[in-house]
Design a protein around this motif. Structure first.
Motif, PDB file in Angstrom:
ATOM      1  N   VAL A  99      36.760  69.196  51.596  1.00 36.06           N
ATOM      2  CA  VAL A  99      36.023  69.385  50.355  1.00 36.06           C
ATOM      3  C   VAL A  99      35.884  68.070  49.577  1.00 36.06           C
ATOM      4  O   VAL A  99      34.966  67.924  48.760  1.00 36.06           O
ATOM      5  CB  VAL A  99      36.718  70.464  49.493  1.00 36.06           C
ATOM      6  N   PHE A 100      36.768  67.109  49.833  1.00 28.75           N
ATOM      7  CA  PHE A 100      36.664  65.817  49.135  1.00 28.75           C
ATOM      8  C   PHE A 100      35.347  65.121  49.470  1.00 28.75           C
ATOM      9  O   PHE A 100      34.734  64.480  48.593  1.00 28.75           O
ATOM     10  CB  PHE A 100      37.848  64.926  49.516  1.00 28.75           C
ATOM     11  N   SER A 101      34.913  65.223  50.717  1.00 31.97           N
ATOM     12  CA  SER A 101      33.621  64.627  51.095  1.00 31.97           C
ATOM     13  C   SER A 101      32.477  65.293  50.340  1.00 31.97           C
ATOM     14  O   SER A 101      31.512  64.612  49.940  1.00 31.97           O
ATOM     15  CB  SER A 101      33.408  64.761  52.606  1.00 31.97           C
ATOM     16  N   ASN A 106      28.460  64.948  45.998  1.00 30.05           N
ATOM     17  CA  ASN A 106      27.964  65.447  44.709  1.00 30.05           C
ATOM     18  C   ASN A 106      27.934  64.335  43.663  1.00 30.05           C
ATOM     19  O   ASN A 106      26.959  64.199  42.904  1.00 30.05           O
ATOM     20  CB  ASN A 106      28.855  66.587  44.211  1.00 30.05           C
ATOM     21  N   THR A 107      28.989  63.525  43.615  1.00 31.02           N
ATOM     22  CA  THR A 107      29.037  62.429  42.653  1.00 31.02           C
ATOM     23  C   THR A 107      27.937  61.418  42.922  1.00 31.02           C
ATOM     24  O   THR A 107      27.288  60.917  41.988  1.00 31.02           O
ATOM     25  CB  THR A 107      30.412  61.740  42.706  1.00 31.02           C
ATOM     26  N   ASP A 252      31.459  76.578  40.134  1.00 27.19           N
ATOM     27  CA  ASP A 252      31.540  76.568  41.593  1.00 27.19           C
ATOM     28  C   ASP A 252      32.166  75.254  42.055  1.00 27.19           C
ATOM     29  O   ASP A 252      31.617  74.179  41.805  1.00 27.19           O
ATOM     30  CB  ASP A 252      30.139  76.726  42.184  1.00 27.19           C
ATOM     31  N   PRO A 253      33.312  75.290  42.760  1.00 29.04           N
ATOM     32  CA  PRO A 253      33.929  74.035  43.231  1.00 29.04           C
ATOM     33  C   PRO A 253      33.050  73.241  44.177  1.00 29.04           C
ATOM     34  O   PRO A 253      33.259  72.032  44.341  1.00 29.04           O
ATOM     35  CB  PRO A 253      35.213  74.512  43.926  1.00 29.04           C
ATOM     36  N   ASP A 254      32.078  73.898  44.827  1.00 32.06           N
ATOM     37  CA  ASP A 254      31.205  73.171  45.739  1.00 32.06           C
ATOM     38  C   ASP A 254      30.301  72.178  45.025  1.00 32.06           C
ATOM     39  O   ASP A 254      29.738  71.278  45.659  1.00 32.06           O
ATOM     40  CB  ASP A 254      30.343  74.155  46.535  1.00 32.06           C
ATOM     41  N   TRP A 255      30.120  72.338  43.706  1.00 27.15           N
ATOM     42  CA  TRP A 255      29.291  71.405  42.940  1.00 27.15           C
ATOM     43  C   TRP A 255      30.121  70.464  42.075  1.00 27.15           C
ATOM     44  O   TRP A 255      29.565  69.731  41.273  1.00 27.15           O
ATOM     45  CB  TRP A 255      28.298  72.168  42.052  1.00 27.15           C
ATOM     46  N   TYR A 256      31.430  70.479  42.252  1.00 27.21           N
ATOM     47  CA  TYR A 256      32.284  69.601  41.468  1.00 27.21           C
ATOM     48  C   TYR A 256      32.010  68.128  41.805  1.00 27.21           C
ATOM     49  O   TYR A 256      31.808  67.786  42.978  1.00 27.21           O
ATOM     50  CB  TYR A 256      33.759  69.891  41.751  1.00 27.21           C
ATOM     51  N   PRO A 257      32.063  67.247  40.806  1.00 27.22           N
ATOM     52  CA  PRO A 257      32.149  65.815  41.108  1.00 27.22           C
ATOM     53  C   PRO A 257      33.594  65.447  41.421  1.00 27.22           C
ATOM     54  O   PRO A 257      34.501  66.294  41.390  1.00 27.22           O
ATOM     55  CB  PRO A 257      31.664  65.154  39.814  1.00 27.22           C
TER      56      PRO A 257
END
Length: 314
Positions: A99-101, A106-107, A252-257
């Motif tokens: 998930v870090f990638s 996202n960032t 949503d964590p999938d859109w987190y920076p």
């Protein structure tokens, strides 16, 4: 008539002592522009500021080489027995299905669209305000100065309410669209374009038959390059490190920076049954700041000249 002769007594030469050497007067030191005056106090204060800035970075680099157990059983500013930097980097990118990638991408998306768009709008607006006269220009100047003085956190809640009614919360647009507005970048480009673009050069281009778009892209834009790089760096750093706006906009964590993602990892230790991954938080933080350091080192000659523009009046 008898005249009188006036005798003028000369002062006795200074005593030379037993050695016979004549003492010399000390000449005042002259400081040329190339050799500025040295200040012990200023050097000491500069050293303290440098130490204050470098110690957290040194701690971060050293801590990124330790395991989870090594962080708790070793001195913070020195290495542990096991050098686990490469293992930490590998685990950072593979932990929780990589998930870090996703957070890193996202960032980058927020920086490219948000900071890139903010730079473009600042360049266009600053050039127009600097080189064109129109009714209400003084009012625009007052609005820009007022917007610079307003902190971003004061606008976060009204922005959330507006985006909530528009149905854009929990989407990347809730982070990208507010990032497009940079009052400080607009003001900086306004000041820079005023000094960097001669009016005579623009008039010469128009006399040669160039339109406004051709004049802007072929004549004005190369002159604005230092200011553009400076504004790009400021907006990029602001978007890359943005935390509060994504915090209230995204669920949503999938859109987190990266900022929110690393904070969620850090908060795992405080949750029931959560696994502490402080070594991954530290390693991820080190990876996060590397692009910013590289950008400043590669573009420092441009943004330094951009900051100095307009400081000297000829």
């Amino acid at each position: 008539m008898s005249g009188s002769v006036t005798t003028v007594s000369r002062p006795a030469p200074p005593s030379t002592g037993s050695s016979g050497a004549v003492p010399r007067l000390r000449k005042p030191r002259r400081h040329s522009p190339g050799r500025p005056r040295r200040s012990v106090l200023l050097t000491f204060l500069t050293g303290l500021i440098l130490l204050y800035s470098l110690v957290p970075l040194v701690w971060l680099v050293i801590s990124a080489t330790k395991t989870q157990e090594g962080l708790a059983h070793s001195f913070g500013l020195w290495f542990n027995g096991d050098f686990a930097l490469w293992d930490n980097i590998k685990e950072t990118f593979t932990y929780n299905d990589g998930v870090f990638s996703r957070w890193l991408l996202n960032t980058v998306l927020y920086v490219v669209l948000g900071a890139g768009g903010a730079t473009l709008l600042a360049v266009l607006g600053g050039y127009a305000l600097a080189k064109f006269n129109f009714p209400g220009k003084r009012a625009v100047f007052a609005v820009v100065i007022g917007a610079v003085a307003v902190p971003g956190t004061a606008l976060a809640v009204p922005t959330f309410l507006m985006f909530s009614k528009m149905g854009l919360t929990d989407t990347p647009w809730a982070v990208i669209i507010p990032s497009l507005i940079s009052p400080f970048g607009l003001y900086l480009m306004w000041v820079f374009a005023t000094e960097a673009v001669p009016a005579e050069l623009m008039e010469a281009a128009r006399i040669d038959g160039a339109g406004e778009l051709r004049t802007f892209f072929q004549v004005v834009l190369p002159l604005l390059a230092p200011g553009i790089v400076t504004v790009s760096l400021f907006t990029m750093v602001a978007t890359w490190n943005n935390y509060f706006l994504p915090l209230i906009m995204l669920k949503d964590p999938d859109w987190y920076p990266l900022t929110l993602g690393l904070n969620s990892w850090n908060a795992q230790a405080a949750t029931a049954g959560g696994t502490p991954v402080f070594h991954l938080v530290i390693t991820g933080s080190l990876i996060t700041i590397l692009p910013l350091i590289a950008a400043f080192l590669l573009l420092q000659k441009y943004w330094q000249s951009g900051l100095a523009a307009g400081s000297v009046k000829e």
